[in-house]
Design a protein around this motif. Structure first.
Motif, PDB file in Angstrom:
ATOM      1  N   VAL A   1       3.642  11.655   9.655  1.00 23.95           N
ATOM      2  CA  VAL A   1       3.173  10.888  10.703  1.00 23.95           C
ATOM      3  C   VAL A   1       3.609  11.162  12.268  1.00 23.95           C
ATOM      4  CG1 VAL A   1       3.319   8.381  11.873  1.00 23.95           C
ATOM      5  CG2 VAL A   1       3.206   8.903   9.203  1.00 23.95           C
TER       6      VAL A   1
ATOM      7  N   MET B   1      -3.171   2.353  12.294  1.00 22.40           N
ATOM      8  CA  MET B   1      -3.007   0.909  12.304  1.00 22.40           C
ATOM      9  C   MET B   1      -1.557   0.477  12.944  1.00 22.40           C
ATOM     10  SD  MET B   1      -4.273  -0.959   9.054  1.00 22.40           S
ATOM     11  CE  MET B   1      -3.915  -2.450   9.930  1.00 22.40           C
ATOM     12  N   MET B   2      -0.601   1.301  12.684  1.00 17.87           N
ATOM     13  CA  MET B   2       0.728   0.909  13.417  1.00 17.87           C
ATOM     14  C   MET B   2       0.656   1.470  15.031  1.00 17.87           C
ATOM     15  SD  MET B   2       2.697  -0.160  11.476  1.00 17.87           S
ATOM     16  CE  MET B   2       1.627  -0.679  10.071  1.00 17.87           C
TER      17      MET B   2
ATOM     18  N   ASN C   1      12.194   7.937   0.482  1.00 13.39           N
ATOM     19  CA  ASN C   1      12.124   8.914   1.698  1.00 13.39           C
ATOM     20  C   ASN C   1      10.762   8.016   2.594  1.00 13.39           C
ATOM     21  OD1 ASN C   1      10.145   8.946  -0.441  1.00 13.39           O
ATOM     22  ND2 ASN C   1       9.204  10.801   0.205  1.00 13.39           N
ATOM     23  N   ARG C   2      10.501   6.833   2.139  1.00 17.49           N
ATOM     24  CA  ARG C   2       9.392   6.212   2.954  1.00 17.49           C
ATOM     25  C   ARG C   2       9.966   4.982   3.632  1.00 17.49           C
ATOM     26  NH1 ARG C   2       3.768   6.694   0.038  1.00 17.49           N
ATOM     27  NH2 ARG C   2       3.936   8.956  -0.318  1.00 17.49           N
TER      28      ARG C   2
ATOM     29  N   TYR D   1      -2.426   4.967   8.035  1.00 20.14           N
ATOM     30  CA  TYR D   1      -1.239   4.131   8.490  1.00 20.14           C
ATOM     31  C   TYR D   1      -0.843   4.310   9.956  1.00 20.14           C
ATOM     32  CZ  TYR D   1       3.813   3.365   8.886  1.00 20.14           C
ATOM     33  OH  TYR D   1       4.777   2.744   9.189  1.00 20.14           O
TER      34      TYR D   1
ATOM     35  N   LEU E   1       8.865   4.044   7.056  1.00 22.81           N
ATOM     36  CA  LEU E   1       7.375   3.770   7.466  1.00 22.81           C
ATOM     37  C   LEU E   1       7.258   2.178   6.989  1.00 22.81           C
ATOM     38  CD1 LEU E   1       5.181   6.411   5.401  1.00 22.81           C
ATOM     39  CD2 LEU E   1       5.952   6.224   7.735  1.00 22.81           C
TER      40      LEU E   1
ATOM     41  N   LEU F   1      -7.740   1.207  -0.916  1.00 21.18           N
ATOM     42  CA  LEU F   1      -6.928   1.756   0.287  1.00 21.18           C
ATOM     43  C   LEU F   1      -5.790   2.366   0.109  1.00 21.18           C
ATOM     44  CD1 LEU F   1      -7.401  -1.259   2.706  1.00 21.18           C
ATOM     45  CD2 LEU F   1      -8.685   0.749   2.840  1.00 21.18           C
ATOM     46  N   ARG F   2      -5.270   2.465  -0.999  1.00 27.95           N
ATOM     47  CA  ARG F   2      -4.065   3.036  -1.361  1.00 27.95           C
ATOM     48  C   ARG F   2      -3.863   4.656  -0.970  1.00 27.95           C
ATOM     49  NH1 ARG F   2       0.585   0.971  -4.262  1.00 27.95           N
ATOM     50  NH2 ARG F   2      -0.560  -0.743  -4.782  1.00 27.95           N
TER      51      ARG F   2
ATOM     52  N   PHE G   1      -2.985   5.439   2.660  1.00 26.97           N
ATOM     53  CA  PHE G   1      -1.552   5.189   3.239  1.00 26.97           C
ATOM     54  C   PHE G   1      -0.585   6.228   2.457  1.00 26.97           C
ATOM     55  CE2 PHE G   1      -1.886   1.325   5.681  1.00 26.97           C
ATOM     56  CZ  PHE G   1      -3.179   1.034   5.419  1.00 26.97           C
ATOM     57  N   ASP G   2      -0.861   7.062   1.855  1.00 26.57           N
ATOM     58  CA  ASP G   2      -0.117   7.770   1.121  1.00 26.57           C
ATOM     59  C   ASP G   2       0.373   9.209   2.001  1.00 26.57           C
ATOM     60  OD1 ASP G   2      -0.472  10.158  -1.812  1.00 26.57           O
ATOM     61  OD2 ASP G   2       1.258   9.229  -1.034  1.00 26.57           O
ATOM     62  N   VAL G   3       1.636   8.665   2.870  1.00 30.76           N
ATOM     63  CA  VAL G   3       1.934   9.559   4.043  1.00 30.76           C
ATOM     64  C   VAL G   3       3.372   9.657   4.081  1.00 30.76           C
ATOM     65  CG1 VAL G   3       0.099   9.463   5.525  1.00 30.76           C
ATOM     66  CG2 VAL G   3       1.795   7.793   5.834  1.00 30.76           C
ATOM     67  N   GLU G   4       4.107  10.566   4.504  1.00 27.27           N
ATOM     68  CA  GLU G   4       5.635  10.744   4.767  1.00 27.27           C
ATOM     69  C   GLU G   4       5.798  10.417   6.274  1.00 27.27           C
ATOM     70  OE1 GLU G   4       7.595  11.527   2.096  1.00 27.27           O
ATOM     71  OE2 GLU G   4       5.624  11.258   0.853  1.00 27.27           O
ATOM     72  N   PRO G   5       7.075  10.003   6.615  1.00 21.70           N
ATOM     73  CA  PRO G   5       7.180   9.883   7.961  1.00 21.70           C
ATOM     74  C   PRO G   5       7.149  11.052   8.636  1.00 21.70           C
ATOM     75  CG  PRO G   5       8.849   8.715   6.471  1.00 21.70           C
ATOM     76  CD  PRO G   5       8.070   9.613   5.525  1.00 21.70           C
TER      77      PRO G   5
ATOM     78  N   LEU H   1       0.749  -1.279  -0.030  1.00 20.69           N
ATOM     79  CA  LEU H   1      -0.124   0.070  -0.084  1.00 20.69           C
ATOM     80  C   LEU H   1       0.834   1.375   0.216  1.00 20.69           C
ATOM     81  CD1 LEU H   1      -2.892  -1.265   2.466  1.00 20.69           C
ATOM     82  CD2 LEU H   1      -3.117  -0.264   0.138  1.00 20.69           C
ATOM     83  N   LEU H   2       1.998   1.124   0.467  1.00 15.63           N
ATOM     84  CA  LEU H   2       2.759   2.236   0.573  1.00 15.63           C
ATOM     85  C   LEU H   2       3.462   2.610  -0.822  1.00 15.63           C
ATOM     86  CD1 LEU H   2       4.404   1.946   4.115  1.00 15.63           C
ATOM     87  CD2 LEU H   2       2.809   3.760   3.159  1.00 15.63           C
TER      88      LEU H   2
ATOM     89  N   TYR I   1       9.616   0.025  10.077  1.00 13.21           N
ATOM     90  CA  TYR I   1       8.883   0.116  11.461  1.00 13.21           C
ATOM     91  C   TYR I   1       7.973  -1.263  11.919  1.00 13.21           C
ATOM     92  CZ  TYR I   1       6.276   1.042  15.828  1.00 13.21           C
ATOM     93  OH  TYR I   1       5.556   0.845  16.794  1.00 13.21           O
TER      94      TYR I   1
ATOM     95  N   ILE J   1      -6.862  -3.919  -3.044  1.00 10.95           N
ATOM     96  CA  ILE J   1      -6.228  -3.098  -2.153  1.00 10.95           C
ATOM     97  C   ILE J   1      -6.027  -1.716  -2.458  1.00 10.95           C
ATOM     98  CG2 ILE J   1      -5.326  -5.185  -0.953  1.00 10.95           C
ATOM     99  CD1 ILE J   1      -2.677  -4.079  -1.973  1.00 10.95           C
TER     100      ILE J   1
END
Lengths: 230, 342
Positions: free
Chosen positions: B127, B155-156, A203-204, B152, A207, B116-117, B120-124, A132-133, A210, B113
């Motif tokens: 978060v 869920m983590m 850059n991910r 994301y 994520l 849901l993509r 989950f489109d995030v950068e660290p 998904l990432l 972890y 899936i």
């Protein structure tokens, strides 16, 4: 020069050179029947003796074990993935972790199922997460890598059991086991990130790393808190 | 969407081919219904819907081309060769193709899936910022606060909470009879996250609050960060007073933040009271429950080790030798009695 010549020729001049032999039916079927049967013979492993198949699979599994113990940037684990190794490791670890609590009569069953479910369910979750990432790795390749990287933790489990048998002082044995489990947990995480992180955008990476860290942490912690009932 | 698909007609067989409208009809209806009440202003839901629609349109167009080509050729063949078994083969072919189409549509709809993509489109760094922000209550409640709709982080956090709970359960020597430690931990945490989100979303729907299910999941999920921190600290350092202090401060801060976001999206005093009261109660009580359900054992054992005074509550694991002794005596008595009657 060649381009000028090609531009001067009429458009479909080359087509007359193509010849179709008469015994090939021209019905829109692209594959030629003769060629397909010979391709089948080369790759068919149905007729070889079982011993050959088993030995070949064992050799492949052993080769991948070596790759995990010395994690270089190779693509052997990813190219020809298989799930025999992870299954073997999972069952070994689950058997070793069995019977390690106060009520061994009642917890014998759930212990095995627990470890099994944690490993496979956790691997599936991590794989889905990395897909998904935006990862480029396929589902089973990821399962294969995560399963094989449990090898250092299984080795640590064996060593911990030996330590528990040989060393009687509680504190000393705990410290030794802590060191062993921490080292193998770090090794597992490092090995799996060496294979998995390349398939992610740069850059991910954190994520994706972890959940892998959490997964091996839970397994390592199950190994550390294992105490055999006497 | 469905109107344009309904006009395609690929029936060239004399017996009337399969009705493509039935098969291709309602692929994207699920997505449409979900996003009808989008009030967040964020683009996550829109991206997901557009992506899904584009993909399905492409697939439908490709399949329509393929079927048109195939049925065109077959029609000519039928005219030339008549009933030389071509009909049977065609039927089989068409059945196979229709079945494959249906199966792949079902697979794409349920096992895709890609839906849901976007979540989950995030950068660290995002978060991390959201984790810190979840402990900082906001001041402005006059206009709706933006809530990020991502899955994301939550869920983590749920999985981290599961790991921390496992640690607590093992340390406290909890013995679960019917089921496993892992099953209980996962069930508790996921059940709380999904169940309470759904319940508060339902209340929000009743109270006319402007919040979507995704945002509620996200908000509650990030609220679990406080739970993780408090439990992590108190499972390592066993002080009751420290737990109460952390419960009030950190739990309170994250509750205040969630409550402030909800207040900014609701109008009227009574709806605000109902919504925020229930959320605050559930949030704080869950932390209390997590602490006390698995922590009492350690306290009990520590107390008995320190002094002669026994704690009032004893758990099964420590009473086992007594029960075993009683059982042995009973069995011996029964055996002796049986021997006597014989």
């Amino acid at each position: 020069m060649a381009e000028v010549d090609e531009a001067n020729k009429p458009l479909f001049a080359g087509l007359s050179d193509v010849s179709i032999s008469e015994d090939i039916p021209v019905e829109g079927d692209i594959t030629v029947p003769m060629a397909s049967s010979s391709a089948d013979d080369e790759f068919s492993t149905l007729d070889e003796p079982v011993k050959d198949t088993i030995l070949r699979d064992l050799k492949a599994v052993g080769n991948k074990f070596v790759h995990v113990m010395y994690p270089k940037k190779s693509s052997a684990l990813l190219r020809d993935w298989d799930l025999w190794g992870p299954l073997l490791l999972c069952v070994t670890l689950a058997l070793l972790l069995q019977g390690g609590s106060a009520d061994s009569k009642e917890d014998g069953g759930p212990q095995f199922a627990e470890v099994f479910v944690i490993i496979w369910f956790g691997s599936v979750i991590i794989t889905l997460n990395s897909k998904l990432l935006g990862g480029t790795i396929s589902f089973f390749q990821s399962l294969c890598v995560l399963g094989y990287c449990i090898l250092p933790l299984t080795v640590a489990m064996l060593v911990c059991r030996l330590v528990l048998l040989l060393v009687s002082a509680a504190t000393a044995s705990f410290v030794v086991r802590l060191v062993i489990v921490t080292a193998s947990f770090g090794w597992s995480t490092f090995a799996s990130t060496a294979f998995l992180a390349d398939s992610q955008p740069p850059n991910r990476k954190a994520l994706v790393v972890y959940p892998v860290f959490l997964f091996y942490f839970v397994i390592g912690w199950m190994i550390l808190t294992f105490s055999p009932s006497s | 969407m469905s109107a344009s698909e309904g006009n395609k007609n690929t029936n060239t067989e004399p017996w009337g081919g399969f009705d493509d409208n039935l098969i291709q009809g309602t692929g994207s209806a699920v997505i449409d219904m979900e996003n009808m009440d989008d009030t967040s202003g964020s683009s996550f839901e829109d991206m997901g819907e557009m992506h899904q629609r584009m993909k399905e349109e492409e697939e439908v167009a490709q399949e329509a081309e393929a079927t048109e080509e195939d049925t065109g050729e077959d029609g000519e063949f039928l005219g030339m060769k008549g009933l030389k078994g071509q009909l049977g083969r065609q039927v089989a072919d068409e059945v196979w193709r229709a079945g494959k189409r249906q199966a792949s549509k079902a697979f794409n709809l349920y096992a895709n899936i890609d839906i849901l993509r976007p979540y989950f489109d995030v950068e660290p760094i995002q978060v991390r910022n959201r984790l810190i922000e979840s402990l900082i209550p906001i001041r402005m409640i006059n206009f709706p606060q933006k809530v990020a709709g991502e899955l994301y982080g939550p869920m983590m956090l749920v999985f981290t909470l599961v790991a921390i709970l496992l640690h607590g359960m093992k340390t406290s020597g909890t013995v679960i009879r019917e089921g496993t430690l892992m099953g209980t931990a996962i069930g508790t945490c996921f059940g709380y996250w999904l169940g309470v989100s759904a319940f508060i979303y339902f209340l929000a729907y009743l109270c006319n609050a402007q919040i979507t299910m995704l945002q509620m999941l996200s908000l509650l999920g990030y609220g679990l960060f406080s739970h993780c921190v408090v439990l992590f600290v108190t499972y390592s350092v066993h002080f009751h007073s420290l737990f109460y202090l952390l419960w009030l401060i950190i739990g309170g801060l994250s509750t205040l933040r969630m409550v402030a976001v909800l207040i900014s999206r609701t109008v009227g005093h009574t709806p605000r009271l109902i919504l925020c009261g229930s959320l605050a109660a559930l949030h704080m009580l869950f932390l209390l429950y997590l602490h006390f359900a698995y922590h009492k054992i350690v306290e009990g054992i520590l107390d008995t080790l320190e002094g002669p005074n026994f704690p009032p509550i004893q758990r099964v694991a420590r009473d086992l030798p007594d029960i075993v002794a009683v059982m042995n005596a009973t069995v011996k008595g029964l055996a002796a009695g049986a021997m006597h009657t014989q």
